[in-house]
Design a protein around this motif. Structure first.
Motif, PDB file in Angstrom:
ATOM      1  N   THR A 178       0.832  -1.210   0.000  1.00  0.00           N
ATOM      2  CA  THR A 178       0.000   0.000   0.000  1.00  0.00           C
ATOM      3  C   THR A 178       0.860   1.250   0.000  1.00  0.00           C
ATOM      4  O   THR A 178       0.583   2.219  -0.735  1.00  0.00           O
ATOM      5  N   ILE A 179       1.902   1.255   0.821  1.00  0.00           N
ATOM      6  CA  ILE A 179       2.802   2.412   0.882  1.00  0.00           C
ATOM      7  C   ILE A 179       3.488   2.627  -0.468  1.00  0.00           C
ATOM      8  O   ILE A 179       3.597   3.765  -0.957  1.00  0.00           O
ATOM      9  N   ASP A 180       3.922   1.545  -1.077  1.00  0.00           N
ATOM     10  CA  ASP A 180       4.565   1.630  -2.398  1.00  0.00           C
ATOM     11  C   ASP A 180       3.582   2.160  -3.437  1.00  0.00           C
ATOM     12  O   ASP A 180       3.925   3.024  -4.270  1.00  0.00           O
ATOM     13  N   ASN A 181       2.342   1.681  -3.410  1.00  0.00           N
ATOM     14  CA  ASN A 181       1.335   2.132  -4.364  1.00  0.00           C
ATOM     15  C   ASN A 181       0.974   3.604  -4.193  1.00  0.00           C
ATOM     16  O   ASN A 181       0.528   4.261  -5.134  1.00  0.00           O
ATOM     17  N   CYS A 182       1.153   4.113  -2.964  1.00  0.00           N
ATOM     18  CA  CYS A 182       0.900   5.531  -2.705  1.00  0.00           C
ATOM     19  C   CYS A 182       2.074   6.418  -3.126  1.00  0.00           C
ATOM     20  O   CYS A 182       1.981   7.658  -3.041  1.00  0.00           O
ATOM     21  N   GLY A 183       3.171   5.793  -3.529  1.00  0.00           N
ATOM     22  CA  GLY A 183       4.323   6.557  -4.007  1.00  0.00           C
ATOM     23  C   GLY A 183       5.315   6.948  -2.928  1.00  0.00           C
ATOM     24  O   GLY A 183       6.108   7.880  -3.121  1.00  0.00           O
ATOM     25  N   TYR A 184       5.315   6.215  -1.801  1.00  0.00           N
ATOM     26  CA  TYR A 184       6.228   6.517  -0.697  1.00  0.00           C
ATOM     27  C   TYR A 184       7.224   5.379  -0.493  1.00  0.00           C
ATOM     28  O   TYR A 184       6.976   4.240  -0.893  1.00  0.00           O
ATOM     29  N   ILE A 185       8.334   5.697   0.153  1.00  0.00           N
ATOM     30  CA  ILE A 185       9.342   4.714   0.545  1.00  0.00           C
ATOM     31  C   ILE A 185       9.293   4.574   2.065  1.00  0.00           C
ATOM     32  O   ILE A 185       9.243   5.576   2.783  1.00  0.00           O
ATOM     33  N   LEU A 186       9.312   3.332   2.559  1.00  0.00           N
ATOM     34  CA  LEU A 186       9.243   3.086   3.991  1.00  0.00           C
ATOM     35  C   LEU A 186      10.646   2.869   4.554  1.00  0.00           C
ATOM     36  O   LEU A 186      11.383   2.000   4.104  1.00  0.00           O
ATOM     37  N   ASP A 187      11.014   3.691   5.533  1.00  0.00           N
ATOM     38  CA  ASP A 187      12.273   3.533   6.265  1.00  0.00           C
ATOM     39  C   ASP A 187      11.970   2.942   7.638  1.00  0.00           C
ATOM     40  O   ASP A 187      11.014   3.369   8.302  1.00  0.00           O
ATOM     41  N   CYS A 252       0.936  11.156  11.715  1.00  0.00           N
ATOM     42  CA  CYS A 252       0.862   9.747  12.100  1.00  0.00           C
ATOM     43  C   CYS A 252      -0.062   8.996  11.155  1.00  0.00           C
ATOM     44  O   CYS A 252      -1.264   9.297  11.073  1.00  0.00           O
ATOM     45  N   ILE A 253       0.487   8.023  10.451  1.00  0.00           N
ATOM     46  CA  ILE A 253      -0.299   7.209   9.524  1.00  0.00           C
ATOM     47  C   ILE A 253      -0.703   5.924  10.245  1.00  0.00           C
ATOM     48  O   ILE A 253       0.146   5.132  10.651  1.00  0.00           O
ATOM     49  N   CYS A 254      -1.989   5.712  10.410  1.00  0.00           N
ATOM     50  CA  CYS A 254      -2.514   4.563  11.149  1.00  0.00           C
ATOM     51  C   CYS A 254      -2.913   3.454  10.171  1.00  0.00           C
ATOM     52  O   CYS A 254      -3.762   3.665   9.304  1.00  0.00           O
ATOM     53  N   VAL A 255      -2.289   2.303  10.338  1.00  0.00           N
ATOM     54  CA  VAL A 255      -2.583   1.174   9.453  1.00  0.00           C
ATOM     55  C   VAL A 255      -3.966   0.610   9.732  1.00  0.00           C
ATOM     56  O   VAL A 255      -4.733   0.317   8.808  1.00  0.00           O
ATOM     57  N   ASN A 256      -4.321   0.479  11.022  1.00  0.00           N
ATOM     58  CA  ASN A 256      -5.595  -0.129  11.416  1.00  0.00           C
ATOM     59  C   ASN A 256      -6.434   0.824  12.259  1.00  0.00           C
ATOM     60  O   ASN A 256      -5.915   1.800  12.804  1.00  0.00           O
ATOM     61  N   ASP A 257      -7.716   0.516  12.368  1.00  0.00           N
ATOM     62  CA  ASP A 257      -8.616   1.300  13.224  1.00  0.00           C
ATOM     63  C   ASP A 257      -8.589   0.756  14.646  1.00  0.00           C
ATOM     64  O   ASP A 257      -9.588   0.251  15.169  1.00  0.00           O
ATOM     65  N   LEU A 275      -3.969   4.945   6.731  1.00  0.00           N
ATOM     66  CA  LEU A 275      -3.124   4.625   5.578  1.00  0.00           C
ATOM     67  C   LEU A 275      -3.936   4.604   4.294  1.00  0.00           C
ATOM     68  O   LEU A 275      -3.484   5.104   3.249  1.00  0.00           O
ATOM     69  N   ASN A 276      -5.139   4.054   4.363  1.00  0.00           N
ATOM     70  CA  ASN A 276      -5.972   3.973   3.151  1.00  0.00           C
ATOM     71  C   ASN A 276      -6.456   5.340   2.680  1.00  0.00           C
ATOM     72  O   ASN A 276      -6.964   5.466   1.557  1.00  0.00           O
ATOM     73  N   ASP A 277      -6.344   6.368   3.535  1.00  0.00           N
ATOM     74  CA  ASP A 277      -6.766   7.727   3.151  1.00  0.00           C
ATOM     75  C   ASP A 277      -5.575   8.640   2.868  1.00  0.00           C
ATOM     76  O   ASP A 277      -5.747   9.854   2.699  1.00  0.00           O
ATOM     77  N   LEU A 278      -4.383   8.065   2.799  1.00  0.00           N
ATOM     78  CA  LEU A 278      -3.175   8.889   2.696  1.00  0.00           C
ATOM     79  C   LEU A 278      -3.155   9.751   1.434  1.00  0.00           C
ATOM     80  O   LEU A 278      -2.739  10.919   1.474  1.00  0.00           O
ATOM     81  N   ASN A 279      -3.611   9.206   0.332  1.00  0.00           N
ATOM     82  CA  ASN A 279      -3.577   9.973  -0.920  1.00  0.00           C
ATOM     83  C   ASN A 279      -4.503  11.181  -0.902  1.00  0.00           C
ATOM     84  O   ASN A 279      -4.329  12.122  -1.684  1.00  0.00           O
TER      85      ASN A 279
END
Length: 311
Positions: A178-187, A252-257, A275-279
């Motif tokens: 999901t992070i990759d599809n949003c165009g971000y890199i995870l560190d 803060c990006i929250c993966v789950n509710d 996370l699903n609303d990041l874009n």
């Protein structure tokens, strides 16, 4: 003459409640930091060495807690010191994690000692009060000691930082995708437990000290919070990282509710986003600063109120 307090804690972090107690003229605080055996956070846990290591630490603490004003921070440390807390009304227990199961000993002591038992979030306090049918002491948020951050520091806008335990439950494959599809890199910062990160698009930055981790976090616009919802402790999460991330002006990006996070998401939409609303998220600095100030004002009010009721 100042009254002496012993603080027993099972954590490497320094917390705001320690600073509040140390700053008062009324108390002189002595801190004892407990540690696990070096094998504990590895894939080669040695239970015999862990038991011997803990026994050596707890025998003198057990005796002191029978006689002195003592604050115990850490769920398992509290469990080991139930008897001193029962015998000594000047012992305060701070439960920072919810046990996966409450045995009969937990139920007897926690109910009897409830007025001197504090939890790490409002959601966890409500859970305990519903479960045990009695009032507990209050809430001591897991606010760590943090350094001031330069608001004008240049931040990575296309990267997301994650600090914490790294395994397949915390960071399943779909999170990376999901992070990759949003165009971000995870560190990533933190210990890796039986997980092959080479399978994913990410950069692993190692295990850092608290100060080094906080300094690195300040360079990122976005930071990840990922906790499961299938057990009560993680669902009612009260992470230290929330305070570190917000202090560092991270979104803060929250993966789950998680039940421990949904109130933050609704109350502070500029600080927390799913996370699903990041874009769909747009960062506005003035709105972020306003909510950040409100967030820390409310959390510090809760903390200050509880600390004042300790003794």
């Amino acid at each position: 003459m100042k009254r002496r307090i012993s603080l027993v804690k099972w954590a490497t972090f320094e917390f705001k409640f320690e600073e509040i107690l140390s700053s008062t003229k009324e108390y002189d605080m002595e801190t004892v930091s407990l540690t696990h055996h070096s094998s504990w956070f590895s894939d080669r846990k040695n239970y015999a060495l862990e038991f011997a290591h803990l026994l050596k630490q707890f025998i003198p603490i057990f005796v002191k807690a029978l006689l002195c004003r003592t604050i115990v921070f850490g769920t398992n440390a509290c469990r080991i010191l139930y008897i001193p807390a029962f015998c000594n009304s000047k012992v305060i227990l701070i439960i920072n994690e919810i046990p996966s199961k409450f045995n009969i000993i937990d139920r007897i002591f926690l109910k009897h000692l409830s007025s001197r038992v504090y939890l790490s979030s409002v959601e966890r306090l409500n859970h305990f009060e519903d479960l045990f049918g009695t009032k507990f002491g209050g809430v001591v948020p897991n606010i760590p000691i943090m350094t001031d951050v330069d608001l004008n520091q240049t931040k990575y806008e296309n990267k997301i930082i994650y600090a914490g335990l790294i395994n397949s439950k915390r960071l399943p494959a779909e999170v990376f995708n999901t992070i990759d599809n949003c165009g971000y890199i995870l560190d990533l910062i933190g210990p890796v437990i039986n997980y092959k990160l080479t399978n994913f698009k990410c950069d692993y930055l190692g295990v850092l000290t608290q100060d080094m981790s906080q300094e690195l976090q300040s360079k990122y616009r976005f930071a990840l919070l990922s906790y499961m919802t299938d057990d009560i402790n993680n669902d009612l999460c009260a992470p230290i990282k929330v305070y570190e991330y917000v202090n560092n002006y991270c979104v803060c990006i929250c993966v789950n509710d998680n039940k421990g996070l949904v109130n933050y998401i609704s109350m502070y939409p500029n600080l927390f986003v799913r996370l699903n609303d990041l874009n769909e998220y747009t960062f506005v600095l003035d709105d972020y600063i306003f909510e950040r100030n409100e967030f820390f004002r409310e959390e510090n009010l809760i903390l200050d109120k509880s600390v004042r009721t300790f003794f």
